[in-house]
Design a protein around this motif. Structure first.
Motif, PDB file in Angstrom:
ATOM      1  N   ASN A   1       0.831  -1.201   0.000  1.00 12.08           N
ATOM      2  CA  ASN A   1       0.000   0.000   0.000  1.00 12.08           C
ATOM      3  C   ASN A   1       0.871   1.259   0.000  1.00 12.08           C
ATOM      4  O   ASN A   1       1.696   1.448   0.895  1.00 12.08           O
ATOM      5  CB  ASN A   1      -0.921  -0.027   1.220  1.00 12.08           C
ATOM      6  CG  ASN A   1      -1.891   1.131   1.238  1.00 12.08           C
ATOM      7  OD1 ASN A   1      -1.512   2.257   1.538  1.00 12.08           O
ATOM      8  ND2 ASN A   1      -3.154   0.869   0.944  1.00 12.08           N
ATOM      9  N   VAL A   2       0.661   2.126  -0.976  1.00 12.47           N
ATOM     10  CA  VAL A   2       1.479   3.330  -1.125  1.00 12.47           C
ATOM     11  C   VAL A   2       1.346   4.257   0.081  1.00 12.47           C
ATOM     12  O   VAL A   2       2.340   4.844   0.534  1.00 12.47           O
ATOM     13  CB  VAL A   2       1.096   4.077  -2.425  1.00 12.47           C
ATOM     14  CG1 VAL A   2       1.783   5.431  -2.495  1.00 12.47           C
ATOM     15  CG2 VAL A   2       1.443   3.239  -3.648  1.00 12.47           C
ATOM     16  N   SER A   3       0.147   4.375   0.636  1.00 14.47           N
ATOM     17  CA  SER A   3      -0.053   5.239   1.805  1.00 14.47           C
ATOM     18  C   SER A   3       0.690   4.701   3.025  1.00 14.47           C
ATOM     19  O   SER A   3       1.259   5.468   3.810  1.00 14.47           O
ATOM     20  CB  SER A   3      -1.545   5.357   2.120  1.00 14.47           C
ATOM     21  OG  SER A   3      -2.236   5.992   1.069  1.00 14.47           O
TER      22      SER A   3
ATOM     23  N   ALA B   1       3.716   6.629   5.083  1.00 16.12           N
ATOM     24  CA  ALA B   1       3.704   6.842   6.529  1.00 16.12           C
ATOM     25  C   ALA B   1       4.942   6.231   7.178  1.00 16.12           C
ATOM     26  O   ALA B   1       5.554   6.840   8.074  1.00 16.12           O
ATOM     27  CB  ALA B   1       2.441   6.231   7.129  1.00 16.12           C
ATOM     28  N   GLY B   2       5.323   5.041   6.733  1.00 15.00           N
ATOM     29  CA  GLY B   2       6.518   4.407   7.270  1.00 15.00           C
ATOM     30  C   GLY B   2       7.763   5.224   6.989  1.00 15.00           C
ATOM     31  O   GLY B   2       8.624   5.394   7.867  1.00 15.00           O
ATOM     32  N   LYS B   3       7.853   5.744   5.786  1.00 19.77           N
ATOM     33  CA  LYS B   3       9.013   6.567   5.415  1.00 19.77           C
ATOM     34  C   LYS B   3       9.074   7.826   6.268  1.00 19.77           C
ATOM     35  O   LYS B   3      10.167   8.250   6.692  1.00 19.77           O
ATOM     36  CB  LYS B   3       8.914   6.931   3.934  1.00 19.77           C
ATOM     37  CG  LYS B   3      10.158   7.632   3.394  1.00 19.77           C
ATOM     38  CD  LYS B   3      11.355   6.707   3.433  1.00 19.77           C
ATOM     39  CE  LYS B   3      12.581   7.364   2.800  1.00 19.77           C
ATOM     40  NZ  LYS B   3      13.761   6.483   2.895  1.00 19.77           N
ATOM     41  N   ALA B   4       7.928   8.430   6.542  1.00 22.42           N
ATOM     42  CA  ALA B   4       7.876   9.643   7.350  1.00 22.42           C
ATOM     43  C   ALA B   4       8.381   9.405   8.767  1.00 22.42           C
ATOM     44  O   ALA B   4       8.873  10.331   9.429  1.00 22.42           O
ATOM     45  CB  ALA B   4       6.449  10.185   7.386  1.00 22.42           C
TER      46      ALA B   4
ATOM     47  N   ARG C   1      13.014   2.383   6.329  1.00 23.21           N
ATOM     48  CA  ARG C   1      13.470   2.167   4.962  1.00 23.21           C
ATOM     49  C   ARG C   1      12.419   1.285   4.293  1.00 23.21           C
ATOM     50  O   ARG C   1      11.976   0.293   4.871  1.00 23.21           O
ATOM     51  CB  ARG C   1      14.853   1.545   4.973  1.00 23.21           C
ATOM     52  CG  ARG C   1      15.861   2.499   5.613  1.00 23.21           C
ATOM     53  CD  ARG C   1      17.160   1.844   5.936  1.00 23.21           C
ATOM     54  NE  ARG C   1      17.878   1.446   4.728  1.00 23.21           N
ATOM     55  CZ  ARG C   1      19.084   0.882   4.753  1.00 23.21           C
ATOM     56  NH1 ARG C   1      19.682   0.652   5.902  1.00 23.21           N
ATOM     57  NH2 ARG C   1      19.671   0.555   3.621  1.00 23.21           N
ATOM     58  N   THR C   2      11.998   1.635   3.111  1.00 24.01           N
ATOM     59  CA  THR C   2      10.741   1.114   2.586  1.00 24.01           C
ATOM     60  C   THR C   2      10.888   0.362   1.265  1.00 24.01           C
ATOM     61  O   THR C   2      11.681   0.722   0.399  1.00 24.01           O
ATOM     62  CB  THR C   2       9.742   2.263   2.381  1.00 24.01           C
ATOM     63  OG1 THR C   2      10.354   3.281   1.566  1.00 24.01           O
ATOM     64  CG2 THR C   2       9.348   2.872   3.720  1.00 24.01           C
TER      65      THR C   2
ATOM     66  N   SER D   1       7.034   4.325  -5.835  1.00 24.56           N
ATOM     67  CA  SER D   1       6.375   5.540  -5.361  1.00 24.56           C
ATOM     68  C   SER D   1       7.430   6.494  -4.809  1.00 24.56           C
ATOM     69  O   SER D   1       8.582   6.109  -4.572  1.00 24.56           O
ATOM     70  CB  SER D   1       5.343   5.201  -4.283  1.00 24.56           C
ATOM     71  OG  SER D   1       5.983   4.679  -3.127  1.00 24.56           O
ATOM     72  N   THR D   2       7.028   7.740  -4.579  1.00 28.04           N
ATOM     73  CA  THR D   2       7.971   8.756  -4.115  1.00 28.04           C
ATOM     74  C   THR D   2       8.658   8.359  -2.824  1.00 28.04           C
ATOM     75  O   THR D   2       9.860   8.574  -2.644  1.00 28.04           O
ATOM     76  CB  THR D   2       7.235  10.095  -3.911  1.00 28.04           C
ATOM     77  OG1 THR D   2       6.605  10.478  -5.127  1.00 28.04           O
ATOM     78  CG2 THR D   2       8.202  11.194  -3.477  1.00 28.04           C
ATOM     79  N   GLU D   3       7.917   7.751  -1.895  1.00 24.81           N
ATOM     80  CA  GLU D   3       8.450   7.436  -0.572  1.00 24.81           C
ATOM     81  C   GLU D   3       9.076   6.048  -0.484  1.00 24.81           C
ATOM     82  O   GLU D   3       9.576   5.682   0.581  1.00 24.81           O
ATOM     83  CB  GLU D   3       7.346   7.577   0.484  1.00 24.81           C
ATOM     84  CG  GLU D   3       6.797   8.981   0.650  1.00 24.81           C
ATOM     85  CD  GLU D   3       5.713   9.328  -0.363  1.00 24.81           C
ATOM     86  OE1 GLU D   3       5.373   8.433  -1.181  1.00 24.81           O
ATOM     87  OE2 GLU D   3       5.216  10.465  -0.331  1.00 24.81           O
ATOM     88  N   ALA D   4       9.042   5.292  -1.540  1.00 21.58           N
ATOM     89  CA  ALA D   4       9.616   3.943  -1.511  1.00 21.58           C
ATOM     90  C   ALA D   4      11.101   3.999  -1.865  1.00 21.58           C
ATOM     91  O   ALA D   4      11.491   4.609  -2.860  1.00 21.58           O
ATOM     92  CB  ALA D   4       8.886   3.031  -2.487  1.00 21.58           C
TER      93      ALA D   4
END
Length: 242
Positions: free
Chosen positions: A183-185, A189-192, A196-197, A206-209
């Motif tokens: 799940n991208v969301s 949230a994990g990245k925030a 490490r994702t 995705s941007t945060e992955a």
């Protein structure tokens, strides 16, 4: 050279097994039936409401309770998961082999209830591959004591509070922890929070992955750092099939 990782948090559904098993579609259908039969939602509106509750609250039970529906978690999970055809999930011997080569702590982190998580792991043949299961009950210990539906909010990924609970229970440093989810969301949230994702089940990152893999099996090629300490000791023979 030692790895900069200590632990991997694995999501469960649509991460350890592929989306196309049919389980996800069956769960969605059961949720819609629950909305119709237990909450009095018109049949034509149930699919729309299901999507809205998931996008707004991270889960339908969370949304329904926030809106004042007096629904016990066990009743909801029993209805939604109780009729699933778990036999659709097949043993994954390749994944089992990969997991046993990983020289790091391995923990399941799922929004699902413990009964569902246990059944899925058993079907995959992975019930002895993980240190612990962090699940719905872990994130919501006080929910079962609540006397009113909106007295205690339901905590689920991608809630920051839910992920903080998981990190505390796992006793990990997020900077040294790899988080796998489809799940991208949840990944965002994990990245925030410093994790490490790895986005699973997609072909585009995705941007945060930090990484993206189409299946969890692709970890071997994509995040080779996981095995750094094992390689230095010559323990990766099984992983490479040599």
């Amino acid at each position: 050279m030692a790895s900069s990782l200590d632990c991997i948090l694995f999501d469960l559904d649509d991460t350890l097994y592929p989306f196309n098993t049919g389980i996800a579609d069956a769960v969605n259908k059961n949720i819609e039936d629950f909305l119709i039969q237990k909450c009095g939602i018109p049949e034509i509106k149930a699919p729309i409401l299901r999507k809205e509750l998931f996008e707004t609250y991270g889960g339908n039970l969370a949304g329904l309770r926030a809106l004042g529906h007096d629904i016990h978690p066990d009743d909801y999970h029993g209805f939604v998961h109780g009729k699933l055809a778990y036999e659709w999930i097949k043993p994954d011997f390749k994944l089992r082999q990969i997991l046993f080569t990983i020289p790091l702590r391995k923990i399941i982190y799922t929004n699902s209830d413990i009964k569902h998580a246990t059944k899925v792991l058993a079907r995959l043949g992975l019930e002895d591959c993980f240190e612990k299961i962090i699940c719905f009950e872990t994130m919501n210990p006080n929910l079962f004591k609540a006397t009113r539906s909106n007295e205690v909010p339901v905590l689920l990924k991608p809630s920051m509070d839910a992920i903080r609970i998981a990190l505390d229970v796992a006793n990990v440093d997020p900077r040294r922890t790899l988080f796998l989810d489809d799940n991208v969301s949840n990944i965002a949230a994990g990245k925030a929070l410093g994790l490490r994702t790895v986005l699973v089940g997609k072909s585009v990152k995705s941007t945060e992955a930090d990484y993206v893999v189409e299946t969890v099996h692709d970890l071997v090629q994509t995040v080779s750092e996981i095995w750094v300490s094992a390689e230095s000791n010559g323990d990766n023979e099984t992983m490479n099939g040599s």
